[in-house]
Design an enzyme around this catalytic site. Sequence first.
Site, PDB file in Angstrom:
ATOM      1  N   THR A  75      88.561 -78.539 -95.258  1.00 37.13           N
ATOM      2  CA  THR A  75      87.868 -79.112 -94.100  1.00 37.13           C
ATOM      3  C   THR A  75      86.437 -78.585 -94.059  1.00 37.13           C
ATOM      4  O   THR A  75      85.930 -78.068 -95.041  1.00 37.13           O
ATOM      5  CB  THR A  75      88.617 -78.813 -92.789  1.00 37.13           C
ATOM      6  OG1 THR A  75      88.019 -79.573 -91.720  1.00 37.13           O
ATOM      7  CG2 THR A  75      88.587 -77.342 -92.426  1.00 37.13           C
ATOM      8  N   ASN A  76      85.788 -78.709 -92.868  1.00 37.95           N
ATOM      9  CA  ASN A  76      84.418 -78.209 -92.724  1.00 37.95           C
ATOM     10  C   ASN A  76      84.276 -77.581 -91.348  1.00 37.95           C
ATOM     11  O   ASN A  76      85.231 -77.496 -90.596  1.00 37.95           O
ATOM     12  CB  ASN A  76      83.420 -79.364 -92.933  1.00 37.95           C
ATOM     13  CG  ASN A  76      83.698 -80.529 -91.985  1.00 37.95           C
ATOM     14  OD1 ASN A  76      83.633 -80.367 -90.764  1.00 37.95           O
ATOM     15  ND2 ASN A  76      84.087 -81.669 -92.536  1.00 37.95           N
ATOM     16  N   HIS A  77      83.047 -77.198 -90.995  1.00 41.90           N
ATOM     17  CA  HIS A  77      82.859 -76.395 -89.784  1.00 41.90           C
ATOM     18  C   HIS A  77      82.743 -77.215 -88.505  1.00 41.90           C
ATOM     19  O   HIS A  77      82.529 -76.652 -87.439  1.00 41.90           O
ATOM     20  CB  HIS A  77      81.586 -75.541 -89.939  1.00 41.90           C
ATOM     21  CG  HIS A  77      81.683 -74.537 -91.046  1.00 41.90           C
ATOM     22  ND1 HIS A  77      82.543 -73.460 -91.015  1.00 41.90           N
ATOM     23  CD2 HIS A  77      81.047 -74.465 -92.246  1.00 41.90           C
ATOM     24  CE1 HIS A  77      82.420 -72.763 -92.134  1.00 41.90           C
ATOM     25  NE2 HIS A  77      81.526 -73.334 -92.898  1.00 41.90           N
ATOM     26  N   SER A  78      82.889 -78.520 -88.587  1.00 42.16           N
ATOM     27  CA  SER A  78      82.672 -79.332 -87.381  1.00 42.16           C
ATOM     28  C   SER A  78      83.651 -78.966 -86.267  1.00 42.16           C
ATOM     29  O   SER A  78      84.854 -78.896 -86.478  1.00 42.16           O
ATOM     30  CB  SER A  78      82.828 -80.822 -87.719  1.00 42.16           C
ATOM     31  OG  SER A  78      82.784 -81.586 -86.533  1.00 42.16           O
TER      32      SER A  78
END
Length: 427
Positions: free
Chosen positions: A220-223
Amino acid sequence: MAVERVTILDSKRIILGVTGSIASYKSADLASKLVQAGATVDVILTEAAQQFITPLTFQAVTGQPVYTSMWHTDTSGGLPTHIAHVGLAEGADLFVIAPATAHHIAKLANGFADDLICLTALSCRCTIIVAPAMDGSMYEHPATVENLKKLQERGVIVIEPEEGRFASGLIGRGRLPETPTLMGQIRHALGREWGGLIDRHVVVTAGGTREAIDPVRYVTNHSSGKQGYAVAQAALDAGANVTLISTPTGLPTPVNASLILVESAEEMQQAVLDLLPTADALIMAAAVADFRPAEVAAQKIKKTEDELVLRMTRTEDILLTVGQQRKQTGRPSVLVGFAAETQDLIKNAKSKLKRKNADYIIANDVTAPGAGFQSETNVVTILGSDGSSISLPQQTKAAVAEAIIQRVAARLQTVPHHTTIPDEVDE
Ligand code: PMT
C-alpha cells in the site's frame, strides 16, 4: 476538539429548539460546535427542557439571549421584529429541534401554537430539522410514527435516532445522535439550499489501495484518506449527493455520503466505472497503486528464504480509462484528478492533465512540508484544462477541498442535470 469555521455554517442564523428530554445535555455541545463553526444560534428552551438544562448554559455557549416563553418580546433589537416567534422565524436560515420529544413531535404535526417552539415552527419559512429522542417503545408507537410521517410529508427533515441504551436502562432505537452526526445533517441541509451542487451526483475516491501479496500481506502507500474525505464533505456542503469510494481509512464517513469500501485498484476501478453513468463529477483523490504483485499467493508465504522477490505488474490507470471513455460518453461531465509528485510537479501534472483528458489536475508535491500524505494541510496547484493555473498556499485539506468543489460547481453550471442515462453508455 475545537471546530474550525465551516463555510456553509458561517454567518448562518440557526434556531435550536430544545424540548424536555434527558438528551438535552447534548444540545449544549451542538450549540457550542455550531457557534465555533461560525453560526449564530438562537436557543428556545421549553419549560420541560429547563428541568434538564438551564438557559444560562446555552447563553454561555451562544452569547445570545435564550428564549423560554412565548410571551417573550425581544426589545434588544437582536431580531428583525420584537415579537419573539416572528422575529426568530424571520431571521432564521434553519430551525433545528433537538432533542424533539414525542409530545412536541405530536404538537408540530398538528400545528399547535401553545409554546414558542411550535409558534416559531408555524412562522418559519426555512427548513426545519427534527431530531427525535425518546424511549424505543415511544418511538415505535403508531402515533409517533404517523406524526413523523406527517412532518416529513411537509418537508421537515427527520434525523433517525440511534440504537442504544436509554436512561431507563432499556435498549432500543430512540437515542439522540451524537453532535458530529447532527452537525453533518445540518451542513447537508444547508448545502441543499445554498450549495452550488444541489441535486448533482459527485463521486469521490479516497485512501491508498491495498494490493495483495498473499492472504495476510499487501502493498500500500501512506495515504490516510483525509484529502478525499474532505472533498466528499465539501461536496455535501455544496448540496450534492455524494458517493465516496474509499479504502479502509478509519476515518468517519461524512454524514449522508454513500460509502463504497474497496481494497485494490481493480476493485476501485470497478466501483468507479459502475457509477459513471450517473456521475456529474468524479474527483480522484485516492492514492491508487501503479503496480501490484503479478501473482497473489494462495497461502501465507513462509519465511523459508532470506529474501522475498516480488514480481510487480502495472495496474489499470482508472483516471486514464475514465478520461478516454468520457470522450464518447460525456460522463462524468467534470473529471478531476490529483498528481502526487516528488519532482517536476507542474510539468508532470500538466502532462497528466492532457493525457488523462481531465478538467482539473490538483498537483501536490508530497515531499513538501505541510503537504501530501497524512497531514491536516496540503499545498496544491490547481491546473485547469482551460489553461488556468492557481497555486494555493498551505491550508487545511478542507479549504483545498472547497477550492476544488467551487471549480466543479462552476463547470457544472452550464451542464443540464442528468435525468436519464444516455443510450450509448453500456449498462
Ligand atoms: O490521503 P491523504 O493522506 O490526505 O493524502 C492526500 C494525497 C497525497 C493522497 C492526495 O492529495 C493525492 O495526491 N492523491 C493522488 C495520489 C496519486 O495516486 O497520485 P498519482 O500522481 O500517482 O495519480 C494521478 C491520478 O491518477 C490520481 O488522481 C490517482 O487517483 C489516479 N490514478 C493513479 C493510479 C492508477 N492506477 N489509477 C488512477 O486513477
